[in-house]
Structures are given as C-alpha cells and as structure tokens.
Design a protein around this motif. Structure first.
Motif, mmCIF file in Angstrom:
data_model
loop_
_atom_site.group_PDB
_atom_site.id
_atom_site.type_symbol
_atom_site.label_atom_id
_atom_site.label_comp_id
_atom_site.label_asym_id
_atom_site.label_seq_id
_atom_site.Cartn_x
_atom_site.Cartn_y
_atom_site.Cartn_z
ATOM 1 N N UNK A 1 0.853 -1.187 0.000
ATOM 2 C CA UNK A 1 0.000 0.000 0.000
ATOM 3 C C UNK A 1 0.891 1.239 0.000
ATOM 4 N N UNK A 2 0.569 2.198 -0.845
ATOM 5 C CA UNK A 2 1.342 3.429 -0.954
ATOM 6 C C UNK A 2 0.743 4.502 -0.046
ATOM 7 N N UNK A 3 1.596 5.123 0.767
ATOM 8 C CA UNK A 3 1.171 6.198 1.668
ATOM 9 C C UNK A 3 1.771 7.498 1.151
ATOM 10 N N UNK A 4 0.931 8.333 0.530
ATOM 11 C CA UNK A 4 1.422 9.565 -0.071
ATOM 12 C C UNK A 4 0.708 10.779 0.474
ATOM 13 N N UNK A 5 0.714 11.849 -0.300
ATOM 14 C CA UNK A 5 0.075 13.089 0.122
ATOM 15 C C UNK A 5 -0.948 13.506 -0.918
#
Length: 266
Positions: free
Chosen positions: A126-130
């Motif tokens: 899972x990608x945690x970005x802004x």
C-alpha cells in the motif's frame, strides 16, 4: 494483487489495537511508534518512505520519504515480515482513545483520503502519499491545510480516530457539513470543500470556528466525535499555569479546597 493479503482482528473497545496475522513472506508497514508486540519469527526493518513498489529507484525512495515530511510524519516507516514457516502475528496500537478502522482499498477504487495523522498501518504494498488541495480556501481554512494523506493500492489499510466513529454513505448530490477537525477520511469520489459559517453572532460568539467542511456524495465518509486536537486543547486549558496553582475540580472552594484535602502545593 500488488499488496499482501493479510488477516486481522481489532481488539478492545476504547483503547484498541489491531492484531495482524502474516503468512510466510507476508509483510505489513506501520507508522513509527505504533508497534505493540510481535511473535518470534517476524523480522522488523526500518525503511525509507512506505516501501511500496511504486518507485523503487533511489530518487523515488528519497522523493517518497520527502513527501512524508510535508505531512508532519517521520522520514522512515517500519516494516514487519514473517520469515518462518507457519502463521505469525504482529500487533499495532492506537496512540489515543478511540477506534481503529479497516479500509479495504480494493473495494473503494484503490484510493482513500484521510487526515494527516490518521494512518496507523497497512499491508505491504500500500502506498502512503500526500493529497494536495487545489483550492485556496480549503487549504487556508480547511483545518488540515493544503495537505492530507492519500492511501493507494489494493490492500487493507488501518486508520485511527478519536472517540466514537461514524461511517456515512452519501448518495450523489447529498451534502454533509462537518467540523473540520472531525473528518477522519473519505473516498476519492467524495468532493471536499469548506463553507463560511455565516452570521455575525455565529462568527463572533459561536465558538465553533469560522468554517464548516462540506462533504458531497457520492461516496463514503468517516467522522470522529473527539479529534485529538480538541482533547489536547481541553487538557492544556485545565493544566496548571507556570508558577500558578491547579484549578479545584468539582468544589465551590476551588483552590482553597486543595489545602483542606492535603494538597498543599503552592
């Protein structure tokens, strides 16, 4: 599937933790400081950014870690891998009283927008970005500023919230007005904006802030009854001031009551 398929159980009522069961070679990522316990056979590794396969180049990792600085988080995250035969468990705890909410990204179009400090942990991949706000008013007055967190992928992520939580399904065109701090997160299909409270008395004496957050459907939104910022403000308001005395709680004598009950600090 890009993200690992994990099994989990959320334990507790008001101070919850999530127990994640990992098959051999499965992994989970978590915010630094959320780890609670793990069984023998699980390896812990500190990684740059979220460790997703989105961009594994050096510059990609640096850029991913740098984005986390913009949300006020650490440059690093922690990954946990099951490196033995058989299932093993690792647990992560909520940092303050409230609820942990599982978000299955595969069922909501692969994207979830949440407040900056809501993310707890997620399946590896899972990608945690802004998420930048393109609207000036929302960025200046929306409570969370221009930047919120964006969770992307096809795995399960976990977010935490304060107090009691509400999951509300908005139909197309339905609008909900919410205190800006009470938003946990929402689907990418939900439109988020702000609205001026209006009225001189409301503005000056209302005590509820100058702006509402408006959430428009279709989509799912999650609301919390007690944002941590609100709890912290109340605690600070009741804390003894430097060089001063504590407030007497529940007594008409106030500070004088402290002298009578044995609390003789001045």
């Amino acid at each position: 599937m890009n993200a690992h398929e994990i099994d989990y159980e959320i334990v507790g009522e008001e101070m919850q933790y999530v127990e994640i069961e990992l098959d051999p070679q499965e992994g989970v990522i978590a915010e630094a400081g959320s780890f609670m316990m793990m069984e023998e056979g699980i390896r812990m590794e500190t990684i740059f950014g979220d460790g997703s396969a989105k961009d594994n180049t050096l510059m990609g990792k640096i850029f991913g870690a740098g984005k986390r600085l913009l949300t006020g988080e650490s440059l690093f995250m922690t990954a946990f891998y099951n490196e033995v035969v058989g299932k093993k468990k690792v647990s992560f705890a909520s940092p303050y009283p409230g609820k942990i909410i599982p978000i299955d990204l595969d069922k909501i179009g692969g994207k979830f927008i949440c407040q900056k400090d809501a993310f707890l942990c997620a399946a590896k991949g899972v990608s945690v970005g802004i998420e930048f706000s393109r609207k000036l008013g929302r960025g200046l007055f929306g409570g969370e500023g221009f930047i919120m967190q964006r969770l992307e992928g096809d795995g399960i992520a976990f977010v935490h919230a304060g107090g009691t939580t509400l999951k509300k399904e908005l139909v197309a065109g339905e609008r909900l007005k919410v205190d800006t701090g009470c938003i946990i997160g929402f689907d990418s299909s939900v439109n988020y904006d702000i609205e001026f409270v209006g009225g001189i008395k409301n503005t000056i004496f209302g005590g509820e802030g100058l702006f509402f957050a408006t959430l428009s459907g279709p989509g799912t939104v999650y609301i919390q009854s007690l944002p941590f910022s609100r709890l912290a403000n109340r605690v600070l308001a009741m804390a003894p001031k430097a060089g001063g005395n504590q407030r007497g709680e529940g007594s008409i004598l106030g500070g004088l009551g402290d002298l009578l009950d044995g609390d003789n600090r001045f």
